[in-house]
Scaffold this motif. Structure first.
Motif: not given
Length: 160
Positions: A27-45
């Motif tokens: 998931a992080l790889l895709q975001v690093a390459e393409n940005g966050l799509p739509g309303d997606h956002h991550f909480y990482i603890t």
């Protein structure tokens, strides 16, 4: 005589957690390459006390055990490696670089699609352990996002 899970060379609980940490990595790889799509956002603890976690001392002093960061609107320079990711976040209008090993992550959620993972193996059960901390402050609205998320608990895979 039954062997304990710690002695068993086929650690299915560890295999499952490693595979699910791979989901976070992808998931992080895709975001690093393409940005966050739509309303997606991550909480990482993650565990901040893990020796492989790299966070500023002032953040570690504020979050000596665990921290949750939010990757949504204000994050920069997301880089994903085999065993860790790095990202720059803003804390009180000051940009800080964090490096978080996947083994240090204790929870991951994407409220936009009600997806969540919770990792429960102890530091000793994982690869080199990592520290845990949280990045952006959560608002009351963020708490509503977390409600109703499907969290995959791994207890079902463990011997009791």
């Amino acid at each position: 005589m039954a062997r304990g899970m710690a002695e068993d060379p086929l650690r299915y609980d560890k295999f499952v957690e490693d595979a699910l940490r791979g989901v976070v990595r992808k998931a992080l790889l895709q975001v690093a390459e393409n940005g966050l799509p739509g309303d997606h956002h991550f909480y990482i603890t993650f565990r901040t006390g893990d020796p492989a976690v790299e966070i500023p001392a002032r953040l570690y002093a504020q979050y000596p055990e665990e921290m949750t960061i939010v990757l949504q609107h204000q994050f920069w320079g997301l880089e994903v490696e085999e065993d860790a990711f790095s990202v720059t976040l803003s804390f009180n209008s000051q940009h800080e670089r964090l490096r978080i090993p996947f083994a240090a992550i204790t929870a991951f959620a994407d409220p936009a699609v009600k997806f969540g993972l919770q990792f429960e193996l102890s530091e000793a059960d994982l690869r080199p352990a990592a520290k845990t901390e949280t990045g952006e402050a959560e608002s009351a609205d963020d708490d509503d996002d977390k409600k109703g998320a499907d969290v995959v608990a791994l207890d079902a895979f463990r011997k009791k």
